[in-house]
Motif scaffolding. Structure first.
Motif, mmCIF file in Angstrom:
data_model
loop_
_atom_site.group_PDB
_atom_site.id
_atom_site.type_symbol
_atom_site.label_atom_id
_atom_site.label_comp_id
_atom_site.label_asym_id
_atom_site.label_seq_id
_atom_site.Cartn_x
_atom_site.Cartn_y
_atom_site.Cartn_z
ATOM 1 N N PRO A 24 46.676 45.709 48.052
ATOM 2 C CA PRO A 24 46.195 46.830 48.516
ATOM 3 C C PRO A 24 44.571 46.926 48.454
ATOM 4 C CG PRO A 24 48.183 47.332 47.705
ATOM 5 C CD PRO A 24 47.924 45.853 47.552
ATOM 6 N N ASP A 25 44.102 46.632 47.102
ATOM 7 C CA ASP A 25 42.814 46.725 46.870
ATOM 8 C C ASP A 25 41.791 46.249 47.791
ATOM 9 O OD1 ASP A 25 43.259 48.389 44.571
ATOM 10 O OD2 ASP A 25 43.387 46.420 43.290
ATOM 11 N N LYS A 26 41.948 44.862 48.086
ATOM 12 C CA LYS A 26 41.194 44.070 49.105
ATOM 13 C C LYS A 26 41.618 44.877 50.612
ATOM 14 C CE LYS A 26 39.577 39.577 49.957
ATOM 15 N NZ LYS A 26 39.571 38.353 49.706
ATOM 16 N N THR A 27 42.899 45.061 50.773
ATOM 17 C CA THR A 27 43.065 45.757 52.105
ATOM 18 C C THR A 27 42.363 46.951 52.092
ATOM 19 O OG1 THR A 27 45.305 44.439 52.064
ATOM 20 C CG2 THR A 27 45.131 46.481 53.710
ATOM 21 N N ALA A 28 42.388 47.884 51.167
ATOM 22 C CA ALA A 28 41.670 49.220 51.039
ATOM 23 C C ALA A 28 40.033 48.926 51.368
ATOM 24 C CB ALA A 28 41.836 49.876 49.784
ATOM 25 N N LEU A 29 39.395 48.117 50.550
ATOM 26 C CA LEU A 29 38.033 47.648 50.952
ATOM 27 C C LEU A 29 37.934 47.506 52.180
ATOM 28 C CD1 LEU A 29 37.008 45.782 47.760
ATOM 29 C CD2 LEU A 29 36.390 48.072 48.319
ATOM 30 N N GLN A 30 38.507 46.430 52.866
ATOM 31 C CA GLN A 30 38.536 45.964 54.283
ATOM 32 C C GLN A 30 38.422 47.155 55.100
ATOM 33 O OE1 GLN A 30 41.228 42.909 54.523
ATOM 34 N NE2 GLN A 30 39.844 41.445 53.608
ATOM 35 N N ALA A 31 39.495 48.175 54.791
ATOM 36 C CA ALA A 31 39.445 49.422 55.752
ATOM 37 C C ALA A 31 38.377 50.224 55.626
ATOM 38 C CB ALA A 31 40.771 50.296 55.193
ATOM 39 N N GLN A 32 37.674 50.075 54.438
ATOM 40 C CA GLN A 32 36.269 50.686 54.475
ATOM 41 C C GLN A 32 35.015 50.121 55.060
ATOM 42 O OE1 GLN A 32 35.367 52.169 50.434
ATOM 43 N NE2 GLN A 32 37.526 52.254 49.861
ATOM 44 N N GLY A 33 35.269 48.868 55.488
ATOM 45 C CA GLY A 33 34.215 47.948 55.929
ATOM 46 C C GLY A 33 33.396 47.045 54.758
ATOM 47 N N ILE A 34 34.087 47.025 53.620
ATOM 48 C CA ILE A 34 33.409 46.414 52.422
ATOM 49 C C ILE A 34 34.259 44.838 52.356
ATOM 50 C CG2 ILE A 34 32.695 46.570 50.196
ATOM 51 C CD1 ILE A 34 32.952 49.533 50.215
ATOM 52 N N SER A 35 33.459 44.185 52.117
ATOM 53 C CA SER A 35 33.943 42.624 51.843
ATOM 54 C C SER A 35 33.148 42.390 50.482
ATOM 55 C CB SER A 35 33.970 41.508 52.938
ATOM 56 O OG SER A 35 32.603 41.279 53.360
ATOM 57 N N VAL A 36 33.850 41.601 49.651
ATOM 58 C CA VAL A 36 33.326 41.085 48.431
ATOM 59 C C VAL A 36 33.738 39.649 48.327
ATOM 60 C CG1 VAL A 36 33.294 43.264 47.224
ATOM 61 C CG2 VAL A 36 35.236 42.023 47.033
ATOM 62 N N ASP A 37 32.913 38.754 47.758
ATOM 63 C CA ASP A 37 33.046 37.453 47.566
ATOM 64 C C ASP A 37 32.496 36.904 46.075
ATOM 65 O OD1 ASP A 37 33.757 34.847 47.808
ATOM 66 O OD2 ASP A 37 32.241 34.331 49.084
ATOM 67 N N GLY A 38 33.164 36.524 45.261
ATOM 68 C CA GLY A 38 32.677 36.187 43.718
ATOM 69 C C GLY A 38 32.975 34.945 43.839
ATOM 70 N N ALA A 39 32.120 34.263 42.966
ATOM 71 C CA ALA A 39 32.420 32.863 42.540
ATOM 72 C C ALA A 39 33.429 32.715 41.508
ATOM 73 C CB ALA A 39 31.239 32.213 41.880
ATOM 74 N N SER A 40 33.913 31.570 41.111
ATOM 75 C CA SER A 40 34.805 31.477 40.064
ATOM 76 C C SER A 40 34.693 32.135 38.588
ATOM 77 C CB SER A 40 35.442 29.975 40.037
ATOM 78 O OG SER A 40 34.170 29.258 39.370
ATOM 79 N N THR A 41 33.717 32.375 38.299
ATOM 80 C CA THR A 41 33.414 33.154 37.244
ATOM 81 C C THR A 41 33.345 34.612 36.955
ATOM 82 O OG1 THR A 41 30.817 33.207 37.744
ATOM 83 C CG2 THR A 41 31.542 31.421 36.672
ATOM 84 N N VAL A 42 33.225 35.332 38.343
ATOM 85 C CA VAL A 42 33.453 36.758 38.096
ATOM 86 C C VAL A 42 34.467 37.197 39.051
ATOM 87 C CG1 VAL A 42 31.026 37.217 37.183
ATOM 88 C CG2 VAL A 42 31.461 37.010 39.616
ATOM 89 N N ALA A 43 34.905 38.319 38.952
ATOM 90 C CA ALA A 43 35.706 39.325 40.007
ATOM 91 C C ALA A 43 35.119 40.700 40.123
ATOM 92 C CB ALA A 43 37.059 39.085 39.454
ATOM 93 N N PHE A 44 35.338 41.060 41.332
ATOM 94 C CA PHE A 44 34.871 42.482 41.806
ATOM 95 C C PHE A 44 35.881 43.646 41.240
ATOM 96 C CE2 PHE A 44 32.070 40.036 44.161
ATOM 97 C CZ PHE A 44 30.736 40.890 44.025
ATOM 98 N N ARG A 45 35.206 44.594 40.626
ATOM 99 C CA ARG A 45 36.298 45.790 40.189
ATOM 100 C C ARG A 45 36.152 47.056 40.745
ATOM 101 N NH1 ARG A 45 39.558 41.832 39.323
ATOM 102 N NH2 ARG A 45 40.214 41.262 37.454
ATOM 103 N N SER A 46 36.656 48.031 41.131
ATOM 104 C CA SER A 46 36.275 49.297 41.345
ATOM 105 C C SER A 46 35.390 49.446 42.438
ATOM 106 C CB SER A 46 35.988 50.166 40.279
ATOM 107 O OG SER A 46 37.135 49.879 39.302
ATOM 108 N N VAL A 47 35.094 48.697 43.546
ATOM 109 C CA VAL A 47 34.134 48.643 44.456
ATOM 110 C C VAL A 47 34.363 50.015 45.427
ATOM 111 C CG1 VAL A 47 32.668 47.535 46.406
ATOM 112 C CG2 VAL A 47 33.410 46.450 44.399
ATOM 113 N N ARG A 48 33.465 50.719 45.794
ATOM 114 C CA ARG A 48 33.296 51.837 46.403
ATOM 115 C C ARG A 48 31.992 52.569 46.943
ATOM 116 N NH1 ARG A 48 33.341 52.357 41.287
ATOM 117 N NH2 ARG A 48 32.573 54.300 40.196
ATOM 118 N N VAL A 49 32.157 53.541 47.889
ATOM 119 C CA VAL A 49 30.750 54.193 48.309
ATOM 120 C C VAL A 49 30.994 55.528 47.769
ATOM 121 C CG1 VAL A 49 29.543 54.813 50.313
ATOM 122 C CG2 VAL A 49 30.751 52.630 50.205
ATOM 123 N N GLU A 50 29.965 56.222 47.238
ATOM 124 C CA GLU A 50 29.895 57.487 46.749
ATOM 125 C C GLU A 50 28.633 57.868 47.305
ATOM 126 O OE1 GLU A 50 30.516 58.216 42.736
ATOM 127 O OE2 GLU A 50 32.579 57.159 42.809
ATOM 128 N N GLY A 51 28.487 58.698 48.240
ATOM 129 C CA GLY A 51 27.391 59.387 48.857
ATOM 130 C C GLY A 51 26.684 58.307 49.440
#
Length: 128
Positions: A21-48
């Motif tokens: 659901p996290d990835k699906t929720a981001l895609q619903a907001q129009g946000i896509s993230v792509d990390g290399a094998s060394t990091v992962a994205f957390r709590s990505v959001r738009v505020e204002g």
């Protein structure tokens, strides 16, 4: 035997479904993230007018180099904003449990369904 195998595999399916659901929720907001094998994205959001979130180290080793590239487009695919950005250095520390935060100021107010954002992590030094 089948019941034992099912009991062993069921928690794996539940964990896999819980992460979706996290990835699906981001895609619903129009946000896509792509990390290399060394990091992962957390709590990505738009505020204002700010796109923000954090990076978490996946492995045990520090992340010595890296930067974020981001692109904001409209519904037709026209690029509104495209740059590289920095992040706090928490993931560079060997045993830091803290995530490394990033904050991207947007030039326009975010409109879900109209704007799209793509954030990509690169394991290379920041290039001017």
């Amino acid at each position: 035997m089948n019941k034992t195998l099912l009991a062993a595999l069921l928690p794996l399916f539940v964990v896999g479904c819980a992460a979706t659901p996290d990835k699906t929720a981001l895609q619903a907001q129009g946000i896509s993230v792509d990390g290399a094998s060394t990091v992962a994205f957390r709590s990505v959001r738009v505020e204002g007018t700010t796109l923000q979130g954090s990076l978490k180290r996946i492995g045990r080793n520090p992340v010595h180099f890296g930067h974020l590239d981001y692109t904001v487009t409209d519904a037709s695919g026209k690029t509104l904003q495209s740059e590289q950005t920095d992040y706090s250095g928490a993931i560079k520390q060997r045993r830091s449990p803290n995530a490394s935060r990033f904050s991207i100021p947007l030039k326009q107010a975010w409109q879900p369904g109209v704007h799209r954002a793509s954030i990509v992590w690169h394991d290379q030094p920041h290039q001017p």
